[in-house]
Write an enzyme that holds these catalytic residues in place. Structure first.
Site, PDB file in Angstrom:
ATOM      1  N   THR A   1     -19.566 -58.778   1.180  1.00  0.00           N
ATOM      2  CA  THR A   1     -20.965 -58.840   0.765  1.00  0.00           C
ATOM      3  C   THR A   1     -21.916 -59.000   1.953  1.00  0.00           C
ATOM      4  O   THR A   1     -21.523 -59.522   3.000  1.00  0.00           O
ATOM      5  CB  THR A   1     -21.149 -60.044  -0.190  1.00  0.00           C
ATOM      6  OG1 THR A   1     -22.527 -60.245  -0.446  1.00  0.00           O
ATOM      7  CG2 THR A   1     -20.593 -61.331   0.405  1.00  0.00           C
ATOM      8  N   ASP A   2     -23.174 -58.621   1.741  1.00  0.00           N
ATOM      9  CA  ASP A   2     -24.202 -58.851   2.762  1.00  0.00           C
ATOM     10  C   ASP A   2     -24.541 -60.336   2.911  1.00  0.00           C
ATOM     11  O   ASP A   2     -25.118 -60.754   3.914  1.00  0.00           O
ATOM     12  CB  ASP A   2     -25.482 -58.046   2.449  1.00  0.00           C
ATOM     13  CG  ASP A   2     -26.111 -58.340   1.096  1.00  0.00           C
ATOM     14  OD1 ASP A   2     -25.579 -59.184   0.343  1.00  0.00           O
ATOM     15  OD2 ASP A   2     -27.147 -57.712   0.781  1.00  0.00           O
ATOM     16  N   GLU A   3     -24.161 -61.138   1.893  1.00  0.00           N
ATOM     17  CA  GLU A   3     -24.581 -62.550   1.901  1.00  0.00           C
ATOM     18  C   GLU A   3     -23.925 -63.349   3.029  1.00  0.00           C
ATOM     19  O   GLU A   3     -24.388 -64.448   3.348  1.00  0.00           O
ATOM     20  CB  GLU A   3     -24.278 -63.198   0.548  1.00  0.00           C
ATOM     21  CG  GLU A   3     -25.003 -62.514  -0.582  1.00  0.00           C
ATOM     22  CD  GLU A   3     -25.151 -63.347  -1.843  1.00  0.00           C
ATOM     23  OE1 GLU A   3     -24.915 -64.566  -1.798  1.00  0.00           O
ATOM     24  OE2 GLU A   3     -25.521 -62.769  -2.873  1.00  0.00           O
TER      25      GLU A   3
ATOM     26  N   TYR B   1     -20.403 -69.577  -2.329  1.00  0.00           N
ATOM     27  CA  TYR B   1     -19.895 -68.213  -2.540  1.00  0.00           C
ATOM     28  C   TYR B   1     -19.838 -67.453  -1.218  1.00  0.00           C
ATOM     29  O   TYR B   1     -18.787 -66.916  -0.835  1.00  0.00           O
ATOM     30  CB  TYR B   1     -20.780 -67.456  -3.542  1.00  0.00           C
ATOM     31  CG  TYR B   1     -20.562 -65.957  -3.502  1.00  0.00           C
ATOM     32  CD1 TYR B   1     -19.367 -65.386  -3.930  1.00  0.00           C
ATOM     33  CD2 TYR B   1     -21.558 -65.103  -2.996  1.00  0.00           C
ATOM     34  CE1 TYR B   1     -19.158 -64.013  -3.863  1.00  0.00           C
ATOM     35  CE2 TYR B   1     -21.359 -63.732  -2.938  1.00  0.00           C
ATOM     36  CZ  TYR B   1     -20.155 -63.190  -3.361  1.00  0.00           C
ATOM     37  OH  TYR B   1     -19.944 -61.834  -3.284  1.00  0.00           O
TER      38      TYR B   1
ATOM     39  N   LYS C   1     -16.637 -66.027   0.992  1.00  0.00           N
ATOM     40  CA  LYS C   1     -16.476 -64.614   1.350  1.00  0.00           C
ATOM     41  C   LYS C   1     -16.394 -64.463   2.869  1.00  0.00           C
ATOM     42  O   LYS C   1     -15.596 -63.671   3.383  1.00  0.00           O
ATOM     43  CB  LYS C   1     -17.627 -63.768   0.805  1.00  0.00           C
ATOM     44  CG  LYS C   1     -17.661 -63.613  -0.713  1.00  0.00           C
ATOM     45  CD  LYS C   1     -16.448 -62.897  -1.300  1.00  0.00           C
ATOM     46  CE  LYS C   1     -16.403 -61.418  -0.972  1.00  0.00           C
ATOM     47  NZ  LYS C   1     -15.301 -60.721  -1.694  1.00  0.00           N
TER      48      LYS C   1
HETATM   49  P1  NAD Z   1     -16.905 -59.543 -10.923  1.00  0.00           P
HETATM   50  O1  NAD Z   1     -17.097 -61.021 -11.007  1.00  0.00           O
HETATM   51  O2  NAD Z   1     -17.576 -58.656 -11.907  1.00  0.00           O
HETATM   52  O3  NAD Z   1     -15.336 -59.218 -11.027  1.00  0.00           O
HETATM   53  C1  NAD Z   1     -14.369 -59.985 -10.362  1.00  0.00           C
HETATM   54  C2  NAD Z   1     -12.999 -59.619 -10.933  1.00  0.00           C
HETATM   55  O4  NAD Z   1     -12.003 -60.373 -10.219  1.00  0.00           O
HETATM   56  C3  NAD Z   1     -12.863 -59.964 -12.421  1.00  0.00           C
HETATM   57  O5  NAD Z   1     -12.253 -58.899 -13.111  1.00  0.00           O
HETATM   58  C4  NAD Z   1     -11.958 -61.190 -12.419  1.00  0.00           C
HETATM   59  O6  NAD Z   1     -11.160 -61.317 -13.585  1.00  0.00           O
HETATM   60  C5  NAD Z   1     -11.108 -60.936 -11.172  1.00  0.00           C
HETATM   61  N1  NAD Z   1     -10.540 -62.172 -10.610  1.00  0.00           N
HETATM   62  C6  NAD Z   1     -11.200 -63.334 -10.363  1.00  0.00           C
HETATM   63  N2  NAD Z   1     -10.349 -64.243  -9.860  1.00  0.00           N
HETATM   64  C7  NAD Z   1      -9.128 -63.636  -9.770  1.00  0.00           C
HETATM   65  C8  NAD Z   1      -7.851 -64.053  -9.318  1.00  0.00           C
HETATM   66  N3  NAD Z   1      -7.628 -65.296  -8.845  1.00  0.00           N
HETATM   67  N4  NAD Z   1      -6.822 -63.173  -9.360  1.00  0.00           N
HETATM   68  C9  NAD Z   1      -7.022 -61.915  -9.832  1.00  0.00           C
HETATM   69  N5  NAD Z   1      -8.211 -61.463 -10.292  1.00  0.00           N
HETATM   70  C10 NAD Z   1      -9.254 -62.324 -10.255  1.00  0.00           C
HETATM   71  O7  NAD Z   1     -17.265 -59.156  -9.434  1.00  0.00           O
HETATM   72  P2  NAD Z   1     -17.983 -57.844  -8.882  1.00  0.00           P
HETATM   73  O8  NAD Z   1     -19.431 -58.035  -8.959  1.00  0.00           O
HETATM   74  O9  NAD Z   1     -17.336 -56.658  -9.461  1.00  0.00           O
HETATM   75  O10 NAD Z   1     -17.587 -57.955  -7.331  1.00  0.00           O
HETATM   76  C11 NAD Z   1     -16.363 -57.410  -6.858  1.00  0.00           C
HETATM   77  C12 NAD Z   1     -16.244 -57.697  -5.379  1.00  0.00           C
HETATM   78  O11 NAD Z   1     -17.352 -57.118  -4.697  1.00  0.00           O
HETATM   79  C13 NAD Z   1     -16.270 -59.178  -5.023  1.00  0.00           C
HETATM   80  O12 NAD Z   1     -15.345 -59.394  -3.992  1.00  0.00           O
HETATM   81  C14 NAD Z   1     -17.686 -59.432  -4.553  1.00  0.00           C
HETATM   82  O13 NAD Z   1     -17.715 -60.472  -3.611  1.00  0.00           O
HETATM   83  C15 NAD Z   1     -18.019 -58.108  -3.927  1.00  0.00           C
HETATM   84  N6  NAD Z   1     -19.436 -57.718  -3.920  1.00  0.00           N
HETATM   85  C16 NAD Z   1     -20.172 -57.753  -5.087  1.00  0.00           C
HETATM   86  C17 NAD Z   1     -21.491 -57.314  -5.071  1.00  0.00           C
HETATM   87  C18 NAD Z   1     -22.329 -57.305  -6.323  1.00  0.00           C
HETATM   88  O14 NAD Z   1     -23.538 -57.049  -6.237  1.00  0.00           O
HETATM   89  N7  NAD Z   1     -21.778 -57.543  -7.499  1.00  0.00           N
HETATM   90  C19 NAD Z   1     -22.069 -56.869  -3.880  1.00  0.00           C
HETATM   91  C20 NAD Z   1     -21.291 -56.868  -2.708  1.00  0.00           C
HETATM   92  C21 NAD Z   1     -19.982 -57.279  -2.757  1.00  0.00           C
HETATM   93  O1  DAU Z   2     -25.979 -59.408  -2.111  1.00  0.00           O
HETATM   94  C1  DAU Z   2     -24.732 -59.130  -2.687  1.00  0.00           C
HETATM   95  C2  DAU Z   2     -24.442 -60.177  -3.722  1.00  0.00           C
HETATM   96  O2  DAU Z   2     -25.315 -59.905  -4.806  1.00  0.00           O
HETATM   97  C3  DAU Z   2     -22.990 -60.204  -4.193  1.00  0.00           C
HETATM   98  O3  DAU Z   2     -22.171 -60.556  -3.114  1.00  0.00           O
HETATM   99  C4  DAU Z   2     -22.816 -61.204  -5.334  1.00  0.00           C
HETATM  100  O4  DAU Z   2     -21.501 -61.141  -5.824  1.00  0.00           O
HETATM  101  C5  DAU Z   2     -23.794 -60.850  -6.433  1.00  0.00           C
HETATM  102  O5  DAU Z   2     -23.722 -61.823  -7.449  1.00  0.00           O
HETATM  103  C6  DAU Z   2     -25.222 -60.787  -5.897  1.00  0.00           C
HETATM  104  O6  DAU Z   2     -25.725 -62.084  -5.529  1.00  0.00           O
HETATM  105  P1  DAU Z   2     -27.238 -62.510  -5.856  1.00  0.00           P
HETATM  106  O7  DAU Z   2     -27.309 -63.980  -5.886  1.00  0.00           O
HETATM  107  O8  DAU Z   2     -28.192 -61.781  -4.984  1.00  0.00           O
HETATM  108  O9  DAU Z   2     -27.344 -61.861  -7.331  1.00  0.00           O
HETATM  109  P2  DAU Z   2     -27.941 -62.410  -8.707  1.00  0.00           P
HETATM  110  O10 DAU Z   2     -27.940 -61.275  -9.657  1.00  0.00           O
HETATM  111  O11 DAU Z   2     -27.303 -63.685  -9.136  1.00  0.00           O
HETATM  112  O12 DAU Z   2     -29.454 -62.742  -8.318  1.00  0.00           O
HETATM  113  C7  DAU Z   2     -30.303 -61.731  -7.789  1.00  0.00           C
HETATM  114  C8  DAU Z   2     -31.644 -62.387  -7.489  1.00  0.00           C
HETATM  115  O13 DAU Z   2     -32.270 -62.740  -8.737  1.00  0.00           O
HETATM  116  C9  DAU Z   2     -31.527 -63.672  -6.705  1.00  0.00           C
HETATM  117  O14 DAU Z   2     -32.633 -63.776  -5.811  1.00  0.00           O
HETATM  118  C10 DAU Z   2     -31.625 -64.762  -7.756  1.00  0.00           C
HETATM  119  C11 DAU Z   2     -32.513 -64.135  -8.812  1.00  0.00           C
HETATM  120  N1  DAU Z   2     -32.245 -64.561 -10.209  1.00  0.00           N
HETATM  121  C12 DAU Z   2     -30.985 -64.454 -10.685  1.00  0.00           C
HETATM  122  C13 DAU Z   2     -30.680 -64.840 -11.971  1.00  0.00           C
HETATM  123  C14 DAU Z   2     -29.262 -64.746 -12.492  1.00  0.00           C
HETATM  124  C15 DAU Z   2     -33.277 -64.995 -11.021  1.00  0.00           C
HETATM  125  O15 DAU Z   2     -34.454 -65.072 -10.589  1.00  0.00           O
HETATM  126  N2  DAU Z   2     -32.987 -65.375 -12.294  1.00  0.00           N
HETATM  127  C16 DAU Z   2     -31.713 -65.332 -12.805  1.00  0.00           C
HETATM  128  O16 DAU Z   2     -31.523 -65.730 -13.981  1.00  0.00           O
END
Ligand code: NAD
Ligand code: DAU
Length: 363
Positions: A136-138, A162, A166
């Site tokens: 992730t970018d975070e 989180y 990561k």
């Molecule tokens: P998600 O939470 O939707 O899915 C995570 C999956 O991992 C789920 O299916 C869950 O059951 C599985 N899981 C959790 N713990 C586990 C374990 N111990 N063993 C096996 N499986 C397990 O997550 P996502 O949003 O699809 O993100 C996927 C990956 O991409 C993550 O590594 C996250 O850090 C990264 N990522 C997400 C975003 C985003 O915006 N969602 C952006 C950048 C990177």
């Molecule tokens: O940047 C990549 C990341 O983006 C991934 O690594 C994470 O897995 C993914 O969850 C996401 O993290 P964020 O914290 O940026 O995403 P989230 O959707 O939780 O929140 C996006 C923005 O919106 C953040 O500034 C918080 C705000 N927010 C979020 C929720 C859930 C609100 O204002 N209200 C809300 O209820």
């Protein structure tokens, strides 16, 4: 570009949001697909149910932290490629319960790396093996409004449990390349949106709350900025890195698309007013409610994607207006997917996170 059709993949987290979108893409072209997913609250078997009875597709419900299981899967299925999505992924949950983030994200990644190293060594260290870690970018921390975007050389400065977990996993992947020569790759991506995202993240949560006529909780002043990328663009980028990048490389992925949270919520309200038909509340903008901020809330993320554009020729294809409209339409048409996710556990989570957040009238 090369094809996946000679690859035997283990996809971790393939029942989650990005993993399931990737698995569909992978299944269409690879030799075999093995998904390892613990099916936590975030993993949903229904998301990939249509694939489960296909040839050369298997879903194993199991934990990436179990060394014996992971080792057995790698050898029994002759795996040459691991694409590692499995993680605890929600920042708010990492604030209220960080332990499982360290366990899954750090220990789980370590378990996979160690098992894959032993498997790779036992096979004579084949050159075509790959371990791609999805990050992730975070991990880079928070930017001020005028700061330049994160590049691959920006120092790590994670701010939440989180992102710290990561970052820890990224460092382990890097160390396995440098110490053992394991052919690893790391991708660091910005915020994804699109179909099958669990309704705890900003965009699906706002869509579902609009459809239920519930308040739309915007944290703080709503001015935080994220760089949004459609999930299909992310999956294409991962495929490009897997097929073209040199082992040991890292690539930043993003949408060149920085948007303030409040602007996204307002766009979602407009789209729902337009597409939503018989909604419980109209106009939906009156549901917007500013609430107490997330502790340690990162102000801004932005990705410099020039390296992946230059080296691999990847570009985001979706423009945000089109992607957001398509996503809203998807949530409108897939109540059967998201309604069952609003379980008692979800209601408890929702009440604990949002219940006592005080409305902030000054914004
Ligand atoms: P998600 O939470 O939707 O899915 C995570 C999956 O991992 C789920 O299916 C869950 O059951 C599985 N899981 C959790 N713990 C586990 C374990 N111990 N063993 C096996 N499986 C397990 O997550 P996502 O949003 O699809 O993100 C996927 C990956 O991409 C993550 O590594 C996250 O850090 C990264 N990522 C997400 C975003 C985003 O915006 N969602 C952006 C950048 C990177
Ligand atoms: O940047 C990549 C990341 O983006 C991934 O690594 C994470 O897995 C993914 O969850 C996401 O993290 P964020 O914290 O940026 O995403 P989230 O959707 O939780 O929140 C996006 C923005 O919106 C953040 O500034 C918080 C705000 N927010 C979020 C929720 C859930 C609100 O204002 N209200 C809300 O209820």
């Amino acid at each position: 570009m090369g094809l996946l059709n000679d690859k035997r993949g283990l996809i971790t987290g393939g029942a989650g949001f990005i993993g399931s979108n990737f698995v569909r893409r992978w299944y269409d072209s690879a030799t075999s697909t093995l998904v390892l997913d613990a099916l936590t609250y975030a993993g949903d078997r229904a998301t990939i149910a249509d694939l489960e009875h296909q040839d050369e597709f298997e879903l194993i419900c199991g934990d990436i932290c179990e060394p014996a299981l992971v080792a057995q899967l790698l050898t029994s299925h002759n795996i040459d490629t691991v694409v590692h999505f499995a993680a605890e992924s929600h920042v708010d949950r990492s604030i209220s319960g960080p332990a499982v983030f360290v366990q899954t994200n750090v220990m789980g990644t370590f378990t996979l790396l160690e098992a894959f190293r032993q498997h790779w060594e036992s096979q004579g260290k084949p050159e075509h093996f790959r371990f791609l870690h999805v990050s992730t970018d975070e991990v880079f921390g928070s930017l001020r409004v005028d700061d330049p975007a994160f590049s691959e050389t920006t120092p790590y400065a994670p701010n939440s449990p989180y992102s710290a977990s990561k970052a820890g996993s990224d460092h382990l992947v890097r160390a396995y390349f440098h110490t053992y020569g394991l052919p690893t790759l790391i991708t660091n991506c910005s915020n994804n949106y699109g179909p099958y995202q669990f309704p705890e993240k900003l965009i699906p949560l706002m869509c579902v709350n609009i459809l239920l006529g519930k308040p739309l909780p915007v944290y703080g002043d709503g001015q935080n900025i994220r760089d949004w990328l459609h999930v299909e663009d992310h999956c294409r980028a991962i495929e490009s890195v897997l097929l073209q990048a040199e082992p040991g490389e890292t690539y930043n992925i993003g949408g060149n698309n920085q948007v303030k949270n409040i602007d996204i919520v307002e766009q979602l309200c407009e789209l729902m007013d337009d597409l939503g038909g018989d909604l419980p509340t109209r106009p939906t903008q009156q549901l917007i409610t500013f609430v107490k901020d997330r502790p340690g809330h990162d102000r801004r993320y932005a990705m410099d994607i020039s390296k992946i554009q230059r080296d691999l020729g990847w570009q985001p294809k979706y423009d945000f207006a089109t992607g957001l409209r398509q996503t809203v339409q998807w949530y409108l048409e897939h109540r059967d997917w998201w309604q069952p996710l609003l379980s008692q556990d979800y209601q408890r989570y929702y009440a604990a996170l949002y219940g006592d957040r005080v409305e902030q009238s000054e914004f």
